[in-house]
Write an enzyme that holds these catalytic residues in place. Structure first.
Site, PDB file in Angstrom:
ATOM      1  N   LYS A   1       0.839  -1.210   0.000  1.00  0.00           N
ATOM      2  CA  LYS A   1       0.000   0.000   0.000  1.00  0.00           C
ATOM      3  C   LYS A   1       0.872   1.258   0.000  1.00  0.00           C
ATOM      4  O   LYS A   1       0.629   2.189  -0.763  1.00  0.00           O
ATOM      5  CB  LYS A   1      -0.897   0.012   1.242  1.00  0.00           C
ATOM      6  CG  LYS A   1      -1.607   1.338   1.456  1.00  0.00           C
ATOM      7  CD  LYS A   1      -2.490   1.333   2.673  1.00  0.00           C
ATOM      8  CE  LYS A   1      -1.821   1.791   3.937  1.00  0.00           C
ATOM      9  NZ  LYS A   1      -1.612   3.228   4.091  1.00  0.00           N
ATOM     10  N   ASN A   2       1.892   1.264   0.850  1.00  0.00           N
ATOM     11  CA  ASN A   2       2.668   2.493   1.030  1.00  0.00           C
ATOM     12  C   ASN A   2       3.617   2.793  -0.129  1.00  0.00           C
ATOM     13  O   ASN A   2       4.263   3.840  -0.148  1.00  0.00           O
ATOM     14  CB  ASN A   2       3.450   2.450   2.345  1.00  0.00           C
ATOM     15  CG  ASN A   2       2.532   2.699   3.540  1.00  0.00           C
ATOM     16  OD1 ASN A   2       1.353   2.993   3.369  1.00  0.00           O
ATOM     17  ND2 ASN A   2       3.079   2.573   4.738  1.00  0.00           N
TER      18      ASN A   2
ATOM     19  N   CYS B   1      -5.140   8.571   9.516  1.00  0.00           N
ATOM     20  CA  CYS B   1      -5.214   7.829  10.776  1.00  0.00           C
ATOM     21  C   CYS B   1      -5.063   8.768  11.970  1.00  0.00           C
ATOM     22  O   CYS B   1      -4.255   9.704  11.948  1.00  0.00           O
ATOM     23  CB  CYS B   1      -4.072   6.817  10.852  1.00  0.00           C
ATOM     24  SG  CYS B   1      -4.443   5.229  10.159  1.00  0.00           S
TER      25      CYS B   1
ATOM     26  N   ARG C   1       0.062  14.798  12.982  1.00  0.00           N
ATOM     27  CA  ARG C   1       0.984  14.441  11.905  1.00  0.00           C
ATOM     28  C   ARG C   1       1.159  15.672  11.025  1.00  0.00           C
ATOM     29  O   ARG C   1       0.455  15.849  10.048  1.00  0.00           O
ATOM     30  CB  ARG C   1       0.452  13.242  11.128  1.00  0.00           C
ATOM     31  CG  ARG C   1       0.439  11.993  11.986  1.00  0.00           C
ATOM     32  CD  ARG C   1      -0.213  10.846  11.278  1.00  0.00           C
ATOM     33  NE  ARG C   1       0.670  10.139  10.362  1.00  0.00           N
ATOM     34  CZ  ARG C   1       0.290   9.075   9.658  1.00  0.00           C
ATOM     35  NH1 ARG C   1      -0.936   8.627   9.757  1.00  0.00           N
ATOM     36  NH2 ARG C   1       1.135   8.464   8.850  1.00  0.00           N
ATOM     37  N   PRO C   2       2.105  16.505  11.390  1.00  0.00           N
ATOM     38  CA  PRO C   2       2.252  17.786  10.696  1.00  0.00           C
ATOM     39  C   PRO C   2       2.838  17.635   9.292  1.00  0.00           C
ATOM     40  O   PRO C   2       3.290  16.556   8.913  1.00  0.00           O
ATOM     41  CB  PRO C   2       3.217  18.550  11.600  1.00  0.00           C
ATOM     42  CG  PRO C   2       3.988  17.512  12.326  1.00  0.00           C
ATOM     43  CD  PRO C   2       3.126  16.299  12.428  1.00  0.00           C
TER      44      PRO C   2
ATOM     45  N   ASP D   1       4.972  20.292   8.219  1.00  0.00           N
ATOM     46  CA  ASP D   1       5.964  21.372   8.183  1.00  0.00           C
ATOM     47  C   ASP D   1       7.219  20.997   7.382  1.00  0.00           C
ATOM     48  O   ASP D   1       7.772  21.819   6.648  1.00  0.00           O
ATOM     49  CB  ASP D   1       6.349  21.792   9.622  1.00  0.00           C
ATOM     50  CG  ASP D   1       6.830  20.624  10.464  1.00  0.00           C
ATOM     51  OD1 ASP D   1       6.262  19.519  10.330  1.00  0.00           O
ATOM     52  OD2 ASP D   1       7.775  20.795  11.252  1.00  0.00           O
ATOM     53  N   LEU D   2       7.646  19.745   7.487  1.00  0.00           N
ATOM     54  CA  LEU D   2       8.885  19.359   6.807  1.00  0.00           C
ATOM     55  C   LEU D   2       8.670  19.202   5.298  1.00  0.00           C
ATOM     56  O   LEU D   2       9.584  19.411   4.504  1.00  0.00           O
ATOM     57  CB  LEU D   2       9.439  18.060   7.411  1.00  0.00           C
ATOM     58  CG  LEU D   2       9.801  18.175   8.902  1.00  0.00           C
ATOM     59  CD1 LEU D   2      10.260  16.841   9.468  1.00  0.00           C
ATOM     60  CD2 LEU D   2      10.890  19.237   9.108  1.00  0.00           C
TER      61      LEU D   2
ATOM     62  N   ASP E   1       4.705   0.508  12.053  1.00  0.00           N
ATOM     63  CA  ASP E   1       3.490  -0.114  11.513  1.00  0.00           C
ATOM     64  C   ASP E   1       3.328  -1.578  11.937  1.00  0.00           C
ATOM     65  O   ASP E   1       2.321  -2.201  11.606  1.00  0.00           O
ATOM     66  CB  ASP E   1       3.479  -0.016   9.983  1.00  0.00           C
ATOM     67  CG  ASP E   1       3.138   1.390   9.511  1.00  0.00           C
ATOM     68  OD1 ASP E   1       2.763   2.231  10.350  1.00  0.00           O
ATOM     69  OD2 ASP E   1       3.246   1.650   8.293  1.00  0.00           O
TER      70      ASP E   1
ATOM     71  N   ILE F   1       8.146   6.859  16.849  1.00  0.00           N
ATOM     72  CA  ILE F   1       7.792   7.576  15.613  1.00  0.00           C
ATOM     73  C   ILE F   1       6.551   8.451  15.812  1.00  0.00           C
ATOM     74  O   ILE F   1       6.552   9.627  15.446  1.00  0.00           O
ATOM     75  CB  ILE F   1       7.552   6.603  14.435  1.00  0.00           C
ATOM     76  CG1 ILE F   1       8.731   5.637  14.282  1.00  0.00           C
ATOM     77  CG2 ILE F   1       7.292   7.380  13.142  1.00  0.00           C
ATOM     78  CD1 ILE F   1       9.986   6.214  13.726  1.00  0.00           C
TER      79      ILE F   1
ATOM     80  N   ARG G   1      -8.727  -0.378   4.404  1.00  0.00           N
ATOM     81  CA  ARG G   1      -7.797   0.602   3.838  1.00  0.00           C
ATOM     82  C   ARG G   1      -6.452  -0.041   3.539  1.00  0.00           C
ATOM     83  O   ARG G   1      -5.747   0.422   2.638  1.00  0.00           O
ATOM     84  CB  ARG G   1      -7.576   1.761   4.825  1.00  0.00           C
ATOM     85  CG  ARG G   1      -8.797   2.649   5.014  1.00  0.00           C
ATOM     86  CD  ARG G   1      -8.437   3.861   5.851  1.00  0.00           C
ATOM     87  NE  ARG G   1      -7.092   4.303   5.508  1.00  0.00           N
ATOM     88  CZ  ARG G   1      -6.203   4.737   6.371  1.00  0.00           C
ATOM     89  NH1 ARG G   1      -6.499   4.833   7.641  1.00  0.00           N
ATOM     90  NH2 ARG G   1      -5.001   5.110   5.980  1.00  0.00           N
TER      91      ARG G   1
HETATM   92  C1  UD1 Z   1       4.464   6.820   6.498  1.00  0.00           C
HETATM   93  C2  UD1 Z   1       3.590   5.621   6.278  1.00  0.00           C
HETATM   94  C3  UD1 Z   1       3.070   5.099   7.604  1.00  0.00           C
HETATM   95  C4  UD1 Z   1       4.231   4.850   8.568  1.00  0.00           C
HETATM   96  C5  UD1 Z   1       5.149   6.072   8.663  1.00  0.00           C
HETATM   97  C6  UD1 Z   1       6.400   5.816   9.460  1.00  0.00           C
HETATM   98  C7  UD1 Z   1       2.631   5.911   4.091  1.00  0.00           C
HETATM   99  C8  UD1 Z   1       1.421   6.164   3.264  1.00  0.00           C
HETATM  100  N1  UD1 Z   1       2.498   5.972   5.414  1.00  0.00           N
HETATM  101  O1  UD1 Z   1       3.657   7.819   7.106  1.00  0.00           O
HETATM  102  O2  UD1 Z   1       2.356   3.890   7.366  1.00  0.00           O
HETATM  103  O3  UD1 Z   1       3.716   4.571   9.841  1.00  0.00           O
HETATM  104  O4  UD1 Z   1       5.552   6.476   7.337  1.00  0.00           O
HETATM  105  O5  UD1 Z   1       7.105   4.759   8.935  1.00  0.00           O
HETATM  106  O6  UD1 Z   1       3.688   5.639   3.569  1.00  0.00           O
HETATM  107  N2  UD1 Z   1       6.686  14.650  10.782  1.00  0.00           N
HETATM  108  C9  UD1 Z   1       6.846  15.976  11.128  1.00  0.00           C
HETATM  109  N3  UD1 Z   1       6.695  16.921  10.149  1.00  0.00           N
HETATM  110  C10 UD1 Z   1       6.397  16.598   8.872  1.00  0.00           C
HETATM  111  C11 UD1 Z   1       6.235  15.230   8.526  1.00  0.00           C
HETATM  112  C12 UD1 Z   1       6.396  14.285   9.504  1.00  0.00           C
HETATM  113  O7  UD1 Z   1       7.119  16.302  12.281  1.00  0.00           O
HETATM  114  O8  UD1 Z   1       6.262  17.502   8.034  1.00  0.00           O
HETATM  115  C13 UD1 Z   1       6.834  13.624  11.840  1.00  0.00           C
HETATM  116  C14 UD1 Z   1       5.567  12.822  12.061  1.00  0.00           C
HETATM  117  O9  UD1 Z   1       4.669  13.489  12.941  1.00  0.00           O
HETATM  118  C15 UD1 Z   1       6.114  11.551  12.675  1.00  0.00           C
HETATM  119  C16 UD1 Z   1       7.458  11.387  11.962  1.00  0.00           C
HETATM  120  O10 UD1 Z   1       7.777  12.659  11.429  1.00  0.00           O
HETATM  121  O11 UD1 Z   1       6.354  11.719  14.042  1.00  0.00           O
HETATM  122  C17 UD1 Z   1       7.449  10.385  10.843  1.00  0.00           C
HETATM  123  O12 UD1 Z   1       6.436  10.708   9.919  1.00  0.00           O
HETATM  124  P1  UD1 Z   1       6.532  10.242   8.407  1.00  0.00           P
HETATM  125  O13 UD1 Z   1       7.723   9.355   8.262  1.00  0.00           O
HETATM  126  O14 UD1 Z   1       6.448  11.420   7.521  1.00  0.00           O
HETATM  127  O15 UD1 Z   1       5.230   9.335   8.264  1.00  0.00           O
HETATM  128  P2  UD1 Z   1       4.169   9.329   7.090  1.00  0.00           P
HETATM  129  O16 UD1 Z   1       4.835   9.539   5.784  1.00  0.00           O
HETATM  130  O17 UD1 Z   1       3.030  10.195   7.466  1.00  0.00           O
END
Ligand code: UD1
Length: 429
Positions: free
Chosen positions: A22-23, A126, A131-132, A134-135, A316, A338, A408
């Site tokens: 899926k991812n 979810c 889940r921001p 900003d990055l 996950d 995470i 999903r």
């Molecule tokens: C993806 C996966 C999800 C998995 C996660 C971590 C998909 C569709 N989803 O989610 O299944 O659990 O990776 O392996 O691929 N963060 C920030 N700022 C940002 C973006 C992220 O602070 O702009 C933080 C998040 O809150 C979290 C951490 O970074 O604490 C990791 O998030 P991220 O790796 O981006 O997860 P997703 O891509 O949302």
């Protein structure tokens, strides 16, 4: 709302075909926006998230043709999608669509890179902590995008195109890396992404982008280097196996006992999780076309595990491991680094008789002799499936409510498990 009824106690024996990830499917579908030519994706799982993304892409003008089944095709083999973003008719992704699936926010990158503008609603998805984005925004700004936030929408503009830049992520982010990569492939000049996520799904997308004519190097490492190109072409790409589905069924077998071949998957995609399973006393044997998982009546040994970015133990699979450890012969500790608040399964597992204490980001699981079936509520995708595997090992009947989360992310869950001897059925309402 559909429910799943499980009567626990049966060992699992047989073969489970593993679906495409899926991812990886979601960002690959989104990458189709980068080219006017057709992207053909094979091994696409039948999942609610995929259907939802088809709708979202359709809104931008993307045409998706799904290949029919041919006689002799494996019943469980994935579908083939022909995706054409020849005419992008709209660069706005509205709240009604994006709020249902967080990953759809990522359309911002290819729309901006190819069309010079995108207006995308802030995401939903979810309920596992804040889940921001900003990055993701920081990465786009480093490539020259101008960003405004207005009425819950992020508006990104690059009227003269994006230009290469240096992106250093302060923490490893899968979403950030996907967005940076998809934006950089069409930017002018060289982009360096430092502290990039190394998840295999990122590598799968990067491989596909290279087949489309992109110039990405450093795949599989934490530094991706991208030489921008003027345009990309279509290609054909098979989605890699779902390591989370693989790990989930592996834990299910460890929990119920039995002997199952997980087919069409690869041990190297989830080595850290398989190493943990071996420590619990489960037998893990990589084969030519998958991984064989077996456990006889021997006791499950407790483990201490901390989730972390790939190649460490994946967040996950955290909920599923917690279900497994609830039957271990001793006390385990699981630390989630995470996502904050990714422990919603704890109180539901407790309804089945699990003994779990929480202290900040660490859960202490005191193994019990048996779990007993009960009505439980699914809260997010991975938490839901942890309840399913706990129920398979529990005595008596469990009713899992609100199973739309499962749809999903897990293709044909009931079918795959019941073919291995589980008593599991969907009750539609
Ligand atoms: C993806 C996966 C999800 C998995 C996660 C971590 C998909 C569709 N989803 O989610 O299944 O659990 O990776 O392996 O691929 N963060 C920030 N700022 C940002 C973006 C992220 O602070 O702009 C933080 C998040 O809150 C979290 C951490 O970074 O604490 C990791 O998030 P991220 O790796 O981006 O997860 P997703 O891509 O949302």
């Amino acid at each position: 709302m559909d429910r799943i009824r499980i009567v626990g106690g049966n060992r699992l024996n047989g073969t489970i075909p593993i679906s495409g990830a899926k991812n990886a499917t979601l960002p690959l579908m989104i990458a189709s926006l980068l080219t006017a030519e057709t992207l053909i994706l094979e091994n696409v799982p039948r999942l609610a998230d995929v259907i939802q993304l088809q709708r979202i892409l359709g809104n931008h003008g993307v045409d998706i043709m799904i290949e029919g089944k041919r006689p002799g095709d494996e019943p469980a083999s994935g579908r083939t999608l022909h995706i054409s973003a020849k005419n992008i008719v709209d660069t706005t992704a509205p709240y009604e669509l994006v709020s249902t699936m967080r990953a759809s926010f990522w359309v911002i990158a290819p729309l901006l890179a190819r069309m010079g503008e995108a207006k995308v609603s802030m995401p939903g998805g979810c309920a596992i902590g804040t889940r921001p984005v900003d990055l993701l925004i920081m990465a786009l700004e480093k490539l020259g995008a101008e960003i405004e936030i207005e009425g819950g929408y992020i508006i990104a503009r690059a009227p003269n195109g994006l230009r290469g830049g240096e992106i250093i992520f302060p923490k490893v982010t899968v979403s950030g890396t996907h967005v940076a990569l998809m934006a950089a492939v069409l930017a002018k000049g060289t982009t360096v992404i430092d502290n990039a996520a190394r998840e295999p799904e990122i590598g799968d997308v990067a491989d596909c982008l290279n087949k489309m004519g992109a110039k990405v190097t450093g795949i599989g490492t934490s530094q991706l280097v991208i030489e921008g190109v003027a345009k990309l072409n279509g290609t054909r790409h098979a989605v890699l196996p779902d390591r989370i589905e693989t790990g989930t069924y592996a834990m299910a077998v460890a929990m119920t006992g039995g002997d199952v071949l997980l087919q069409n998957t690869r041990a190297d995609l989830l080595q850290s999780a398989l190493d943990v399973l071996v420590k619990t006393g489960t037998t893990v044997t990589p084969t030519n076309d998958g991984i064989r998982i077996s456990r006889n009546g021997a006791a499950l040994m407790p483990v201490d595990v901390t989730t972390a970015p790939y190649p460490e133990f994946p967040t996950d699979l955290q909920a599923q491991l917690m279900a497994l450890m609830s039957l271990a012969n001793g006390t385990s500790h699981i630390t989630e680094t995470i996502f904050e608040n990714r422990f919603m399964h704890v109180q539901e597992l407790a309804r089945l008789g699990a003994r779990i204490g929480l202290d900040g980001e660490t859960a202490t699981i005191e193994g019990v002799k048996r779990l007993r079936g009960a009505p439980v509520m699914a809260t997010d995708l991975r938490a839901s499936v942890s309840l399913v595997i706990a129920a398979l090992a529990a005595e008596g009947e469990t009713m899992v409510n609100r199973v739309y989360h499962l749809d999903r992310g897990f293709e044909k869950l009931e079918e795959k498990l019941s073919r291995c001897g589980a008593v599991i059925e969907r009750i539609s309402s």
